[in-house]
Write a protein that holds these residues in place. Structure first.
Motif, PDB file in Angstrom:
ATOM      1  N   ALA A  62      60.711  12.818  16.138  1.00  0.00           N
ATOM      2  CA  ALA A  62      59.735  13.889  16.314  1.00  0.00           C
ATOM      3  C   ALA A  62      59.345  14.022  17.780  1.00  0.00           C
ATOM      4  CB  ALA A  62      58.500  13.633  15.455  1.00  0.00           C
ATOM      5  N   HIS A  63      59.124  12.877  18.454  1.00  0.00           N
ATOM      6  CA  HIS A  63      58.788  12.912  19.876  1.00  0.00           C
ATOM      7  C   HIS A  63      59.955  13.477  20.690  1.00  0.00           C
ATOM      8  CE1 HIS A  63      56.105   9.894  18.125  1.00  0.00           C
ATOM      9  NE2 HIS A  63      55.270  10.150  19.119  1.00  0.00           N
ATOM     10  N   LEU A  64      61.169  13.098  20.311  1.00  0.00           N
ATOM     11  CA  LEU A  64      62.357  13.582  21.017  1.00  0.00           C
ATOM     12  C   LEU A  64      62.523  15.085  20.821  1.00  0.00           C
ATOM     13  CD1 LEU A  64      64.674  12.277  22.684  1.00  0.00           C
ATOM     14  CD2 LEU A  64      66.020  12.225  20.585  1.00  0.00           C
ATOM     15  N   ALA A  65      62.209  15.584  19.629  1.00  0.00           N
ATOM     16  CA  ALA A  65      62.310  17.021  19.357  1.00  0.00           C
ATOM     17  C   ALA A  65      61.298  17.803  20.178  1.00  0.00           C
ATOM     18  CB  ALA A  65      62.105  17.290  17.869  1.00  0.00           C
ATOM     19  N   VAL A  66      60.077  17.308  20.270  1.00  0.00           N
ATOM     20  CA  VAL A  66      59.036  17.995  21.047  1.00  0.00           C
ATOM     21  C   VAL A  66      59.396  18.035  22.527  1.00  0.00           C
ATOM     22  CG1 VAL A  66      56.645  17.817  21.839  1.00  0.00           C
ATOM     23  CG2 VAL A  66      57.172  17.532  19.418  1.00  0.00           C
ATOM     24  N   GLN A 216      61.863   3.632  25.528  1.00  0.00           N
ATOM     25  CA  GLN A 216      61.478   3.575  24.122  1.00  0.00           C
ATOM     26  C   GLN A 216      62.685   3.205  23.255  1.00  0.00           C
ATOM     27  OE1 GLN A 216      58.385   3.873  22.840  1.00  0.00           O
ATOM     28  NE2 GLN A 216      57.629   4.048  24.942  1.00  0.00           N
ATOM     29  N   PRO A 217      62.512   2.337  22.291  1.00  0.00           N
ATOM     30  CA  PRO A 217      63.640   1.950  21.421  1.00  0.00           C
ATOM     31  C   PRO A 217      64.081   3.096  20.519  1.00  0.00           C
ATOM     32  CG  PRO A 217      61.578   1.020  20.592  1.00  0.00           C
ATOM     33  CD  PRO A 217      61.261   1.645  21.924  1.00  0.00           C
ATOM     34  N   GLY A 218      65.366   3.137  20.227  1.00  0.00           N
ATOM     35  CA  GLY A 218      65.900   4.124  19.297  1.00  0.00           C
ATOM     36  C   GLY A 218      66.358   5.412  19.935  1.00  0.00           C
ATOM     37  N   LEU A 219      66.245   5.545  21.260  1.00  0.00           N
ATOM     38  CA  LEU A 219      66.685   6.775  21.920  1.00  0.00           C
ATOM     39  C   LEU A 219      68.215   6.818  21.982  1.00  0.00           C
ATOM     40  CD1 LEU A 219      64.172   7.010  24.916  1.00  0.00           C
ATOM     41  CD2 LEU A 219      64.190   8.393  22.824  1.00  0.00           C
ATOM     42  N   PRO A 220      68.813   7.997  21.772  1.00  0.00           N
ATOM     43  CA  PRO A 220      70.276   8.109  21.815  1.00  0.00           C
ATOM     44  C   PRO A 220      70.780   8.143  23.251  1.00  0.00           C
ATOM     45  CG  PRO A 220      69.311  10.257  21.435  1.00  0.00           C
ATOM     46  CD  PRO A 220      68.167   9.281  21.436  1.00  0.00           C
ATOM     47  N   PRO A 221      72.082   7.960  23.458  1.00  0.00           N
ATOM     48  CA  PRO A 221      72.646   8.127  24.806  1.00  0.00           C
ATOM     49  C   PRO A 221      72.388   9.533  25.326  1.00  0.00           C
ATOM     50  CG  PRO A 221      74.232   7.069  23.330  1.00  0.00           C
ATOM     51  CD  PRO A 221      73.096   7.534  22.471  1.00  0.00           C
ATOM     52  N   ALA A 223      69.716  10.573  26.624  1.00  0.00           N
ATOM     53  CA  ALA A 223      68.306  10.954  26.522  1.00  0.00           C
ATOM     54  C   ALA A 223      67.584  10.421  27.755  1.00  0.00           C
ATOM     55  CB  ALA A 223      67.674  10.388  25.255  1.00  0.00           C
ATOM     56  N   VAL A 224      66.834  11.296  28.418  1.00  0.00           N
ATOM     57  CA  VAL A 224      65.995  10.888  29.536  1.00  0.00           C
ATOM     58  C   VAL A 224      64.566  10.875  29.017  1.00  0.00           C
ATOM     59  CG1 VAL A 224      65.228  11.392  31.884  1.00  0.00           C
ATOM     60  CG2 VAL A 224      67.568  11.959  31.178  1.00  0.00           C
ATOM     61  N   GLY A 225      64.083   9.699  28.671  1.00  0.00           N
ATOM     62  CA  GLY A 225      62.806   9.632  27.985  1.00  0.00           C
ATOM     63  C   GLY A 225      62.914  10.360  26.659  1.00  0.00           C
ATOM     64  N   TYR A 226      61.954  11.237  26.407  1.00  0.00           N
ATOM     65  CA  TYR A 226      61.959  12.003  25.161  1.00  0.00           C
ATOM     66  C   TYR A 226      62.630  13.368  25.311  1.00  0.00           C
ATOM     67  CZ  TYR A 226      58.704   8.665  23.039  1.00  0.00           C
ATOM     68  OH  TYR A 226      58.122   7.544  22.523  1.00  0.00           O
ATOM     69  N   VAL A 227      63.539  13.499  26.264  1.00  0.00           N
ATOM     70  CA  VAL A 227      64.302  14.741  26.442  1.00  0.00           C
ATOM     71  C   VAL A 227      65.781  14.433  26.238  1.00  0.00           C
ATOM     72  CG1 VAL A 227      64.981  16.557  28.051  1.00  0.00           C
ATOM     73  CG2 VAL A 227      62.605  15.771  27.999  1.00  0.00           C
ATOM     74  N   TYR A 228      66.373  15.062  25.241  1.00  0.00           N
ATOM     75  CA  TYR A 228      67.780  14.830  24.910  1.00  0.00           C
ATOM     76  C   TYR A 228      68.630  15.898  25.577  1.00  0.00           C
ATOM     77  CZ  TYR A 228      71.831  13.648  21.992  1.00  0.00           C
ATOM     78  OH  TYR A 228      73.070  13.255  21.554  1.00  0.00           O
ATOM     79  N   LEU A 229      69.334  15.522  26.639  1.00  0.00           N
ATOM     80  CA  LEU A 229      70.024  16.481  27.505  1.00  0.00           C
ATOM     81  C   LEU A 229      71.094  17.312  26.791  1.00  0.00           C
ATOM     82  CD1 LEU A 229      70.329  14.414  30.816  1.00  0.00           C
ATOM     83  CD2 LEU A 229      68.562  16.042  30.124  1.00  0.00           C
ATOM     84  N   PRO A 230      71.952  16.739  25.930  1.00  0.00           N
ATOM     85  CA  PRO A 230      72.944  17.596  25.245  1.00  0.00           C
ATOM     86  C   PRO A 230      72.300  18.723  24.455  1.00  0.00           C
ATOM     87  CG  PRO A 230      73.531  15.291  24.989  1.00  0.00           C
ATOM     88  CD  PRO A 230      72.163  15.313  25.604  1.00  0.00           C
TER      89      PRO A 230
END
Length: 276
Positions: A62-66, A216-221, A223-230
């Motif tokens: 949810a944090h990554l989506a926001v 933060q644990p669980g972030l995918p490759p 990802a810069v913090g809670y921003v997922y570049l792809p």
């Protein structure tokens, strides 16, 4: 036959997901053009569903989506601002003091989100989605009743809007437009000024999510913090051109039917979040 052993599995997963984000950007763009709102109301829910499908943990998706939604809005808002500014519709006199409050409010909003668990954040987003669905479904808008407040008041309102926008991963249009119309600002100027306000919301929110989410644990490759570049790249590539398609369709379809259909879609999304 292609030998997947030559490439790490997570790279294949990222490439496959990237095409999903291209599709998401196209859908969000069309809906944004059709209904005249920012894509965050669609991007955040679909990203959460996408991250669930990828097996990301509930405490991070949810944090990554926001954060990802806010980063994508940076680019889409630039295109919108340029169009509105060329038509002289942006009330820069209102934007400037609001932007000051927006930056601080958005940063505080990201810190607020960081202290909320993933499942709780999904419930909050679900409730907000249902509120917007009711507003759109019944065409609820504030009656113009006063002039815009002085600069300190505008900065305070901007702070509240920035905080809420960071919480929900939106560009703030669903909050800025009602406020400005209540302040006797014409709808054309309110929408244009709202588009301008979306930029500081998105920039401050994206940067803060990058910082707060570090380590933060669980972030995918990628990802810069809670921003997922792809996801950001895929959404931006298709959302802008497809928003123009949505705008063209909006002129050919019934606005009442469009508004009620979108309200129904938001209602289903909100209920899905609350029942998850």
């Amino acid at each position: 036959m292609y030998d997947t052993a030559l490439v790490p599995r997570w790279i294949i997963t990222v490439i496959a997901a990237f095409f999903l984000y291209l599709l998401l950007g196209a859908v969000a763009g069309v809906l944004a053009g059709l209904f005249g709102i920012g894509g965050g109301l669609i991007i955040v829910p679909v990203l959460i569903f996408s991250f669930q499908a990828q097996g990301l943990g509930g405490d991070v998706m949810a944090h990554l989506a926001v954060g990802t939604s806010l980063a994508a809005i940076v680019f889409t808002s630039l295109s919108s601002i340029r169009t509105h500014h060329a038509k002289g519709a942006v009330r820069w006199d209102l934007f400037r003091p609001m932007a000051v409050g927006i930056v601080f409010g958005t940063a505080f909003g990201v810190l607020t989100v960081a202290g909320i668990s993933g499942p709780m954040l999904q419930n909050i987003i679900g409730i907000f989605t249902l509120v917007i669905a009711v507003k759109m479904g019944f065409a609820l808008s504030p009656t113009p009743g006063r002039n815009p407040p002085a600069k300190p008041g505008l900065a305070g309102v901007g702070g509240v809007i920035g905080w809420a926008s960071a919480l929900f991963g939106i560009g703030g249009g669903s909050l800025v437009v009602p406020f400005l119309t209540y302040c006797n600002v014409g709808m054309r100027n309110a929408v244009a000024t709202s588009a301008a306000c979306g930029l500081p919301i998105a920039v401050a929110g994206a940067l803060a999510n990058m910082v707060v989410g570090q380590g933060q644990p669980g972030l995918p490759p990628y990802a810069v913090g809670y921003v997922y570049l792809p996801a950001v790249v895929g959404i931006v590539l298709t959302s802008v051109p497809f928003a123009r398609l949505g705008a063209l369709l909006a002129h050919r379809l019934s606005p009442v039917l469009l508004r009620r259909t979108f309200a129904l879609l938001l209602t289903l999304i909100g209920i899905r979040f609350l029942l998850a």
